[in-house]
Design a protein around this motif. Sequence first.
Motif, PDB file in Angstrom:
ATOM      1  N   ALA A   1       0.827  -1.203   0.000  1.00 57.07           N
ATOM      2  CA  ALA A   1       0.000   0.000   0.000  1.00 57.07           C
ATOM      3  C   ALA A   1       0.863   1.256   0.000  1.00 57.07           C
ATOM      4  CB  ALA A   1      -0.937   0.000   1.208  1.00 57.07           C
ATOM      5  N   ALA A   2       1.947   1.249   0.760  1.00 58.61           N
ATOM      6  CA  ALA A   2       2.830   2.421   0.811  1.00 58.61           C
ATOM      7  C   ALA A   2       3.474   2.684  -0.548  1.00 58.61           C
ATOM      8  CB  ALA A   2       3.892   2.223   1.886  1.00 58.61           C
ATOM      9  N   VAL A   3       3.895   1.634  -1.217  1.00 57.89           N
ATOM     10  CA  VAL A   3       4.515   1.801  -2.540  1.00 57.89           C
ATOM     11  C   VAL A   3       3.494   2.358  -3.535  1.00 57.89           C
ATOM     12  CG1 VAL A   3       5.504   0.554  -4.505  1.00 57.89           C
ATOM     13  CG2 VAL A   3       6.295   0.060  -2.182  1.00 57.89           C
ATOM     14  N   VAL A   4       2.295   1.812  -3.528  1.00 59.28           N
ATOM     15  CA  VAL A   4       1.272   2.280  -4.459  1.00 59.28           C
ATOM     16  C   VAL A   4       0.846   3.712  -4.110  1.00 59.28           C
ATOM     17  CG1 VAL A   4      -1.054   1.861  -5.349  1.00 59.28           C
ATOM     18  CG2 VAL A   4       0.500  -0.042  -5.011  1.00 59.28           C
ATOM     19  N   ILE A   5       0.815   4.062  -2.835  1.00 57.63           N
ATOM     20  CA  ILE A   5       0.485   5.436  -2.441  1.00 57.63           C
ATOM     21  C   ILE A   5       1.542   6.402  -2.953  1.00 57.63           C
ATOM     22  CG2 ILE A   5       0.291   6.993  -0.462  1.00 57.63           C
ATOM     23  CD1 ILE A   5      -1.252   4.798   0.972  1.00 57.63           C
ATOM     24  N   VAL A   6       2.806   6.002  -2.925  1.00 54.50           N
ATOM     25  CA  VAL A   6       3.856   6.856  -3.497  1.00 54.50           C
ATOM     26  C   VAL A   6       3.611   7.058  -4.987  1.00 54.50           C
ATOM     27  CG1 VAL A   6       6.314   6.984  -4.056  1.00 54.50           C
ATOM     28  CG2 VAL A   6       5.604   6.336  -1.770  1.00 54.50           C
ATOM     29  N   VAL A   7       3.252   5.995  -5.687  1.00 57.02           N
ATOM     30  CA  VAL A   7       2.976   6.097  -7.125  1.00 57.02           C
ATOM     31  C   VAL A   7       1.767   7.005  -7.378  1.00 57.02           C
ATOM     32  CG1 VAL A   7       2.256   4.786  -9.164  1.00 57.02           C
ATOM     33  CG2 VAL A   7       4.041   3.887  -7.674  1.00 57.02           C
ATOM     34  N   ILE A   8       0.683   6.805  -6.621  1.00 59.69           N
ATOM     35  CA  ILE A   8      -0.509   7.640  -6.779  1.00 59.69           C
ATOM     36  C   ILE A   8      -0.176   9.091  -6.450  1.00 59.69           C
ATOM     37  CG2 ILE A   8      -2.833   8.114  -5.899  1.00 59.69           C
ATOM     38  CD1 ILE A   8      -3.098   5.095  -5.391  1.00 59.69           C
ATOM     39  N   GLY A   9       0.579   9.299  -5.377  1.00 60.12           N
ATOM     40  CA  GLY A   9       0.973  10.659  -5.011  1.00 60.12           C
ATOM     41  C   GLY A   9       1.802  11.323  -6.098  1.00 60.12           C
ATOM     42  N   ALA A  10       2.710  10.573  -6.707  1.00 65.81           N
ATOM     43  CA  ALA A  10       3.513  11.126  -7.809  1.00 65.81           C
ATOM     44  C   ALA A  10       2.629  11.465  -8.999  1.00 65.81           C
ATOM     45  CB  ALA A  10       4.600  10.132  -8.214  1.00 65.81           C
ATOM     46  N   PHE A  11       1.649  10.597  -9.301  1.00 61.03           N
ATOM     47  CA  PHE A  11       0.708  10.894 -10.382  1.00 61.03           C
ATOM     48  C   PHE A  11      -0.079  12.165 -10.085  1.00 61.03           C
ATOM     49  CE2 PHE A  11       0.252   6.177 -11.780  1.00 61.03           C
ATOM     50  CZ  PHE A  11       1.445   6.272 -12.475  1.00 61.03           C
ATOM     51  N   HIS A  12      -0.508  12.323  -8.834  1.00 63.92           N
ATOM     52  CA  HIS A  12      -1.247  13.533  -8.456  1.00 63.92           C
ATOM     53  C   HIS A  12      -0.375  14.780  -8.594  1.00 63.92           C
ATOM     54  CE1 HIS A  12      -4.978  11.766  -7.378  1.00 63.92           C
ATOM     55  NE2 HIS A  12      -4.616  11.256  -6.225  1.00 63.92           N
TER      56      HIS A  12
ATOM     57  N   GLU B   1      -1.671   4.657   8.878  1.00 65.45           N
ATOM     58  CA  GLU B   1      -2.679   3.809   8.225  1.00 65.45           C
ATOM     59  C   GLU B   1      -4.030   4.511   8.143  1.00 65.45           C
ATOM     60  OE1 GLU B   1      -3.043  -0.340   9.214  1.00 65.45           O
ATOM     61  OE2 GLU B   1      -0.951  -0.383   9.868  1.00 65.45           O
ATOM     62  N   TRP B   2      -4.411   5.189   9.207  1.00 64.28           N
ATOM     63  CA  TRP B   2      -5.696   5.877   9.207  1.00 64.28           C
ATOM     64  C   TRP B   2      -5.675   7.093   8.287  1.00 64.28           C
ATOM     65  CZ3 TRP B   2      -9.318   2.975  10.915  1.00 64.28           C
ATOM     66  CH2 TRP B   2      -9.040   2.022  11.882  1.00 64.28           C
ATOM     67  N   VAL B   3      -4.582   7.832   8.310  1.00 70.53           N
ATOM     68  CA  VAL B   3      -4.470   8.989   7.421  1.00 70.53           C
ATOM     69  C   VAL B   3      -4.428   8.523   5.968  1.00 70.53           C
ATOM     70  CG1 VAL B   3      -2.982  10.918   6.755  1.00 70.53           C
ATOM     71  CG2 VAL B   3      -3.384  10.439   9.164  1.00 70.53           C
ATOM     72  N   ALA B   4      -3.736   7.424   5.706  1.00 69.13           N
ATOM     73  CA  ALA B   4      -3.669   6.886   4.349  1.00 69.13           C
ATOM     74  C   ALA B   4      -5.056   6.482   3.861  1.00 69.13           C
ATOM     75  CB  ALA B   4      -2.708   5.707   4.293  1.00 69.13           C
ATOM     76  N   LEU B   5      -5.825   5.810   4.697  1.00 66.65           N
ATOM     77  CA  LEU B   5      -7.189   5.435   4.306  1.00 66.65           C
ATOM     78  C   LEU B   5      -8.022   6.667   3.973  1.00 66.65           C
ATOM     79  CD1 LEU B   5      -8.161   2.531   6.724  1.00 66.65           C
ATOM     80  CD2 LEU B   5      -8.137   2.476   4.238  1.00 66.65           C
TER      81      LEU B   5
ATOM     82  N   MET C   1       0.014  12.546   0.241  1.00 66.13           N
ATOM     83  CA  MET C   1       0.053  11.090   0.092  1.00 66.13           C
ATOM     84  C   MET C   1       1.482  10.562   0.178  1.00 66.13           C
ATOM     85  SD  MET C   1      -2.894  10.433  -2.725  1.00 66.13           S
ATOM     86  CE  MET C   1      -3.280   8.727  -2.359  1.00 66.13           C
ATOM     87  N   VAL C   2       2.423  11.268  -0.418  1.00 66.54           N
ATOM     88  CA  VAL C   2       3.819  10.835  -0.331  1.00 66.54           C
ATOM     89  C   VAL C   2       4.300  10.904   1.126  1.00 66.54           C
ATOM     90  CG1 VAL C   2       6.180  11.407  -1.016  1.00 66.54           C
ATOM     91  CG2 VAL C   2       4.362  11.373  -2.730  1.00 66.54           C
ATOM     92  N   ALA C   3       3.936  11.960   1.838  1.00 69.61           N
ATOM     93  CA  ALA C   3       4.327  12.079   3.255  1.00 69.61           C
ATOM     94  C   ALA C   3       3.699  10.963   4.086  1.00 69.61           C
ATOM     95  CB  ALA C   3       3.920  13.444   3.790  1.00 69.61           C
ATOM     96  N   THR C   4       2.456  10.622   3.790  1.00 63.17           N
ATOM     97  CA  THR C   4       1.794   9.536   4.514  1.00 63.17           C
ATOM     98  C   THR C   4       2.439   8.193   4.189  1.00 63.17           C
ATOM     99  OG1 THR C   4      -0.258  10.786   4.503  1.00 63.17           O
ATOM    100  CG2 THR C   4      -0.421   8.432   4.944  1.00 63.17           C
TER     101      THR C   4
ATOM    102  N   LEU D   1      -6.493   2.100  -8.530  1.00 62.33           N
ATOM    103  CA  LEU D   1      -5.364   2.006  -7.600  1.00 62.33           C
ATOM    104  C   LEU D   1      -5.776   2.403  -6.187  1.00 62.33           C
ATOM    105  CD1 LEU D   1      -2.426   3.422  -9.756  1.00 62.33           C
ATOM    106  CD2 LEU D   1      -2.757   1.056  -9.012  1.00 62.33           C
ATOM    107  N   ASP D   2      -6.625   3.429  -6.069  1.00 58.65           N
ATOM    108  CA  ASP D   2      -7.111   3.836  -4.745  1.00 58.65           C
ATOM    109  C   ASP D   2      -7.886   2.710  -4.074  1.00 58.65           C
ATOM    110  OD1 ASP D   2      -6.031   6.403  -4.892  1.00 58.65           O
ATOM    111  OD2 ASP D   2      -7.823   7.231  -5.844  1.00 58.65           O
ATOM    112  N   VAL D   3      -8.750   2.058  -4.829  1.00 61.56           N
ATOM    113  CA  VAL D   3      -9.533   0.950  -4.262  1.00 61.56           C
ATOM    114  C   VAL D   3      -8.613  -0.196  -3.858  1.00 61.56           C
ATOM    115  CG1 VAL D   3     -11.251  -0.819  -4.845  1.00 61.56           C
ATOM    116  CG2 VAL D   3     -11.639   1.566  -5.469  1.00 61.56           C
TER     117      VAL D   3
END
Length: 135
Positions: free
Chosen positions: A23-34, A89-93, A74-77, A120-122
């Motif tokens: 989840a952390a890796v995908v959040i970094v990817v989503i954050g970079a896309f954002h 985890e809660w902030v990421a959700l 998202m990257v910070a989280t 990816l978010d789901v």
Amino acid sequence: MTENRTIASPPESGWAKGAVVFAAVVIVVIGAFHVITGLSAILNDEYFVQVRGYVFDLDLTAWGWIYLIFGLAMVATAVGLFRRAGWAEWVALFLVMLSALNNFFFIPYQPFWALLLIGLDVWVIWALTRSRADA
């Protein structure tokens, strides 16, 4: 005489650890896309095609700033998730749910991209909630 006992929590399963790292890796990817989407909307909001007759008439520069702030948060989280911070985890959700909602409103401007990010978010929501169930 008082006795100090510590209640040992059960060890975290490998599946739970793997789901959080995933989840952390995908959040970094989503954050970079954002961040990329936000910068492109801020620097050149004519990059995105204006949709006429769309119910939500949005200023693309404003959405660019929203995307940029979401991406950086998202990257910070994700860094917090890598460090196994309890709050992360809660902030990421929360951020991932807002990201999915944000992308829903962006579908008319970039449909494939927005639907990809919603997927990816789901996936991240599943991974984070699954790690809670396995813990």
